[in-house]
Scaffold this motif. Structure first.
Motif, PDB file in Angstrom:
ATOM      1  N   VAL A   1       5.311 -16.092 -11.138  1.00 16.96           N
ATOM      2  CA  VAL A   1       4.791 -16.127  -9.902  1.00 16.96           C
ATOM      3  C   VAL A   1       5.839 -15.478  -8.884  1.00 16.96           C
ATOM      4  O   VAL A   1       6.948 -16.117  -8.791  1.00 16.96           O
ATOM      5  CB  VAL A   1       4.431 -17.455  -9.442  1.00 16.96           C
ATOM      6  N   LEU A   2       5.342 -14.684  -8.257  1.00 19.42           N
ATOM      7  CA  LEU A   2       6.253 -13.697  -7.205  1.00 19.42           C
ATOM      8  C   LEU A   2       6.117 -14.380  -5.704  1.00 19.42           C
ATOM      9  O   LEU A   2       4.966 -14.845  -5.376  1.00 19.42           O
ATOM     10  CB  LEU A   2       5.671 -12.333  -7.089  1.00 19.42           C
ATOM     11  N   ASP A   3       7.287 -14.747  -5.079  1.00 18.42           N
ATOM     12  CA  ASP A   3       7.221 -15.278  -3.844  1.00 18.42           C
ATOM     13  C   ASP A   3       6.704 -14.162  -2.695  1.00 18.42           C
ATOM     14  O   ASP A   3       6.499 -12.864  -3.075  1.00 18.42           O
ATOM     15  CB  ASP A   3       8.672 -15.604  -3.614  1.00 18.42           C
ATOM     16  N   ALA A   4       6.471 -14.673  -1.353  1.00 21.68           N
ATOM     17  CA  ALA A   4       5.911 -13.779  -0.525  1.00 21.68           C
ATOM     18  C   ALA A   4       6.786 -12.598  -0.157  1.00 21.68           C
ATOM     19  O   ALA A   4       6.102 -11.564  -0.062  1.00 21.68           O
ATOM     20  CB  ALA A   4       5.603 -14.790   0.702  1.00 21.68           C
ATOM     21  N   ASP A   5       8.038 -12.794  -0.011  1.00 21.40           N
ATOM     22  CA  ASP A   5       8.868 -11.511   0.170  1.00 21.40           C
ATOM     23  C   ASP A   5       8.903 -10.677  -0.889  1.00 21.40           C
ATOM     24  O   ASP A   5       8.794  -9.290  -0.371  1.00 21.40           O
ATOM     25  CB  ASP A   5      10.448 -12.079   0.494  1.00 21.40           C
ATOM     26  N   THR A   6       8.742 -10.933  -1.939  1.00 20.36           N
ATOM     27  CA  THR A   6       8.856  -9.962  -3.208  1.00 20.36           C
ATOM     28  C   THR A   6       7.364  -9.020  -3.064  1.00 20.36           C
ATOM     29  O   THR A   6       7.139  -7.888  -3.202  1.00 20.36           O
ATOM     30  CB  THR A   6       8.708 -10.682  -4.397  1.00 20.36           C
ATOM     31  N   ARG A   7       6.204  -9.931  -2.797  1.00 23.87           N
ATOM     32  CA  ARG A   7       5.095  -9.328  -2.659  1.00 23.87           C
ATOM     33  C   ARG A   7       4.948  -8.251  -1.398  1.00 23.87           C
ATOM     34  O   ARG A   7       4.343  -7.430  -1.769  1.00 23.87           O
ATOM     35  CB  ARG A   7       3.955 -10.487  -2.553  1.00 23.87           C
ATOM     36  N   VAL A   8       5.411  -8.581  -0.316  1.00 23.32           N
ATOM     37  CA  VAL A   8       5.465  -7.920   0.742  1.00 23.32           C
ATOM     38  C   VAL A   8       6.345  -6.436   0.455  1.00 23.32           C
ATOM     39  O   VAL A   8       6.024  -5.356   1.044  1.00 23.32           O
ATOM     40  CB  VAL A   8       6.160  -8.683   2.131  1.00 23.32           C
ATOM     41  N   GLU A   9       7.385  -6.636  -0.480  1.00 22.27           N
ATOM     42  CA  GLU A   9       8.163  -5.541  -0.703  1.00 22.27           C
ATOM     43  C   GLU A   9       7.244  -4.502  -1.627  1.00 22.27           C
ATOM     44  O   GLU A   9       7.363  -3.582  -1.490  1.00 22.27           O
ATOM     45  CB  GLU A   9       9.560  -6.056  -1.473  1.00 22.27           C
ATOM     46  N   PHE A  10       6.549  -5.174  -2.676  1.00 21.72           N
ATOM     47  CA  PHE A  10       5.572  -4.700  -3.260  1.00 21.72           C
ATOM     48  C   PHE A  10       4.787  -3.698  -2.518  1.00 21.72           C
ATOM     49  O   PHE A  10       4.450  -2.615  -2.782  1.00 21.72           O
ATOM     50  CB  PHE A  10       5.006  -5.653  -4.285  1.00 21.72           C
ATOM     51  N   ALA A  11       4.240  -4.327  -1.681  1.00 19.26           N
ATOM     52  CA  ALA A  11       3.111  -3.552  -0.663  1.00 19.26           C
ATOM     53  C   ALA A  11       4.037  -2.482   0.014  1.00 19.26           C
ATOM     54  O   ALA A  11       3.359  -1.281   0.238  1.00 19.26           O
ATOM     55  CB  ALA A  11       2.738  -4.613   0.300  1.00 19.26           C
ATOM     56  N   ARG A  12       5.136  -2.617   0.349  1.00 17.44           N
ATOM     57  CA  ARG A  12       5.895  -1.645   1.166  1.00 17.44           C
ATOM     58  C   ARG A  12       6.070  -0.477   0.396  1.00 17.44           C
ATOM     59  O   ARG A  12       5.949   0.790   0.775  1.00 17.44           O
ATOM     60  CB  ARG A  12       7.210  -2.148   1.679  1.00 17.44           C
ATOM     61  N   ARG A  13       6.296  -0.630  -1.048  1.00 15.54           N
ATOM     62  CA  ARG A  13       6.749   0.506  -1.927  1.00 15.54           C
ATOM     63  C   ARG A  13       5.436   1.110  -2.265  1.00 15.54           C
ATOM     64  O   ARG A  13       5.333   2.243  -2.379  1.00 15.54           O
ATOM     65  CB  ARG A  13       7.326  -0.191  -3.158  1.00 15.54           C
ATOM     66  N   LEU A  14       4.424   0.163  -2.454  1.00 17.37           N
ATOM     67  CA  LEU A  14       3.100   1.267  -2.730  1.00 17.37           C
ATOM     68  C   LEU A  14       2.591   2.059  -1.220  1.00 17.37           C
ATOM     69  O   LEU A  14       2.184   3.149  -1.595  1.00 17.37           O
ATOM     70  CB  LEU A  14       2.090   0.050  -2.867  1.00 17.37           C
ATOM     71  N   ILE A  15       2.935   1.397  -0.232  1.00 16.18           N
ATOM     72  CA  ILE A  15       2.498   2.248   0.990  1.00 16.18           C
ATOM     73  C   ILE A  15       3.311   3.596   1.064  1.00 16.18           C
ATOM     74  O   ILE A  15       2.921   4.470   1.543  1.00 16.18           O
ATOM     75  CB  ILE A  15       2.669   1.291   2.326  1.00 16.18           C
ATOM     76  N   THR A  16       4.543   3.479   0.807  1.00 14.71           N
ATOM     77  CA  THR A  16       5.525   4.514   0.892  1.00 14.71           C
ATOM     78  C   THR A  16       5.034   5.744  -0.323  1.00 14.71           C
ATOM     79  O   THR A  16       5.171   6.715   0.046  1.00 14.71           O
ATOM     80  CB  THR A  16       6.802   3.970   0.378  1.00 14.71           C
ATOM     81  N   ALA A  17       4.276   5.004  -1.293  1.00 12.44           N
ATOM     82  CA  ALA A  17       3.811   5.913  -2.266  1.00 12.44           C
ATOM     83  C   ALA A  17       2.499   6.526  -1.771  1.00 12.44           C
ATOM     84  O   ALA A  17       1.990   7.344  -2.678  1.00 12.44           O
ATOM     85  CB  ALA A  17       3.720   5.345  -3.748  1.00 12.44           C
ATOM     86  N   GLY A  18       2.093   5.967  -0.585  1.00  7.04           N
ATOM     87  CA  GLY A  18       0.754   6.753  -0.192  1.00  7.04           C
ATOM     88  C   GLY A  18      -0.475   5.945  -0.135  1.00  7.04           C
ATOM     89  O   GLY A  18      -1.495   6.129   0.100  1.00  7.04           O
ATOM     90  N   SER A  19      -0.385   4.731  -0.520  1.00  2.00           N
ATOM     91  CA  SER A  19      -1.429   3.704  -0.413  1.00  2.00           C
ATOM     92  C   SER A  19      -2.076   3.356   0.732  1.00  2.00           C
ATOM     93  O   SER A  19      -1.213   3.092   1.675  1.00  2.00           O
ATOM     94  CB  SER A  19      -1.252   2.355  -1.007  1.00  2.00           C
ATOM     95  N   LYS A  20      -3.438   3.667   0.965  1.00  2.00           N
ATOM     96  CA  LYS A  20      -3.800   3.225   2.407  1.00  2.00           C
ATOM     97  C   LYS A  20      -5.137   2.187   2.303  1.00  2.00           C
ATOM     98  O   LYS A  20      -5.119   1.625   3.384  1.00  2.00           O
ATOM     99  CB  LYS A  20      -4.815   4.629   2.585  1.00  2.00           C
ATOM    100  N   ARG A  21      -5.251   1.574   1.070  1.00  2.00           N
ATOM    101  CA  ARG A  21      -6.002   0.374   1.005  1.00  2.00           C
ATOM    102  C   ARG A  21      -5.458  -0.640   0.051  1.00  2.00           C
ATOM    103  O   ARG A  21      -5.295  -0.053  -1.238  1.00  2.00           O
ATOM    104  CB  ARG A  21      -7.528   0.696   0.722  1.00  2.00           C
ATOM    105  N   LEU A  22      -5.108  -1.612   0.508  1.00  2.00           N
ATOM    106  CA  LEU A  22      -4.468  -2.741  -0.361  1.00  2.00           C
ATOM    107  C   LEU A  22      -4.979  -3.889  -0.206  1.00  2.00           C
ATOM    108  O   LEU A  22      -5.419  -4.387   0.863  1.00  2.00           O
ATOM    109  CB  LEU A  22      -2.969  -2.679  -0.025  1.00  2.00           C
ATOM    110  N   GLU A  23      -5.371  -4.721  -1.288  1.00  2.00           N
ATOM    111  CA  GLU A  23      -5.791  -5.975  -1.160  1.00  2.00           C
ATOM    112  C   GLU A  23      -4.474  -6.884  -1.234  1.00  2.00           C
ATOM    113  O   GLU A  23      -3.885  -6.892  -2.459  1.00  2.00           O
ATOM    114  CB  GLU A  23      -6.881  -6.159  -2.271  1.00  2.00           C
TER     115      GLU A  23
END
Length: 313
Positions: free
Chosen positions: A23-45
């Motif tokens: 299980v990943l903590d909240a900060d790691t999940r937010v960092e995951f989201a940030r990296r995906l957004i940097t790669a161009g993701s525009k829609r994230l669940e």
């Protein structure tokens, strides 16, 4: 949407993580989201407002949403990002409203057995639960996406009749969702089924409102995505690295890998808005965080680099 473009909805943070042992903590999940957004993701669940007793991997979703929205407000994330969360019922919807998110997703199964195993109610009962969710969404101006799972097969009942899937898609559309994601939860679909089902679905739901959600259990996901594209679908769910699986679908593999999907469409000259190399760069980071390798083909081997000039000997 441009004619030669598709939209990839990133599932890694919710569908991708909900079946992981680590299980990943909240900060790691937010960092995951940030990296995906940097790669161009525009829609994230970003997660799901479900009971942590049943899905502990989704505990802390409110914190993930809060931090992501704060970063967006501060200008550290793009303003046009679309964040969503999964909600199973009115209670989950109230949590979503409190979090400040502007999009939610609801879900129903096309198999009675799977519905009972997954959300402990019948299909009809699940649609009754949607009514207060939709009313609250309208009141608070929140967009609602719909998921239909086990559209091609059920781990408990086997083959699912197309007519039932079409009927439920029409029923969900009448609720007022803006998009319906047609899910192959256990990765059993084949190209023939995909062509047949989506052609029938197009007769009752505008194709621009349909999305495809394939798991890669039997290695057919990319072929199925390509077939859905040929039928007119332009929105596809995927998960970085092929993360995923369902706690209530024994043996189901993860979602099709985002980078594999992008590689295929990029080779066809179809725009995804995603940076393939940046997605690949996330792969080793994520495997370290969840402590095992992921099934993505492109994530593992990368892309072919152009050779430099060869000097004759």
């Amino acid at each position: 949407m441009k004619k030669n473009a598709v939209v990839i909805v990133e599932m890694g943070l919710r569908d991708g993580l909900q079946n992981e042992k680590h299980v990943l903590d909240a900060d790691t999940r937010v960092e995951f989201a940030r990296r995906l957004i940097t790669a161009g993701s525009k829609r994230l669940e970003l997660g799901a407002f479900v009971s942590p007793k049943w899905v502990p991997q989704m505990a802390g979703t409110s914190e993930v949403v809060s931090k992501a929205l704060a970063l967006q407000k501060a200008g550290d994330l793009p303003k046009k990002m679309e964040f969503s969360v999964l909600v199973p019922n009115e209670r989950g919807m109230m949590d979503a409203i409190e979090s400040g998110v502007k999009e939610v997703a609801i879900f129903a199964a096309c198999s009675e057995s799977f519905s009972l195993k997954n959300i402990n109610c019948s299909i009809d009962e699940s649609f009754e639960r949607f009514k207060p969710v939709m009313a609250l969404a309208k009141k608070h101006k929140i967009k609602v996406r719909g998921y239909l799972s086990t559209c091609f097969g059920c781990p408990f009942e086997g083959k699912v009749p197309e007519a039932r899937v079409v009927k439920l898609a029409e029923r969900m559309n009448k609720l007022g969702v803006y998009e319906i994601s047609i899910g192959d939860t256990i990765g059993v679909a084949n190209v023939g089924q995909v062509e047949s089902l989506f052609k029938k679905l197009k007769k009752v739901v505008p194709v621009k409102k349909l999305a495809a959600h394939f798991h890669d259990t039997r290695g057919q996901a990319l072929a199925n995505i390509l077939e859905a594209y040929k039928v007119g679908v332009r929105v596809f769910d995927a998960s970085l690295g092929g993360l995923g699986g369902c706690p209530y679908a024994p043996g189901a593999a993860g979602n099709v890998a985002t980078e594999d999907v992008v590689y295929m469409f990029q080779g066809m000259g179809i725009k995804t808005g995603l940076d393939l190399q940046k997605l690949i760069d996330i792969y080793p980071w994520m495997t370290e965080k969840i402590q095992h390798t992921l099934p993505s083909k492109v994530g593992k081997v990368g892309i072919l680099k152009p050779l430099g000039a060869v000097t004759p000997s």
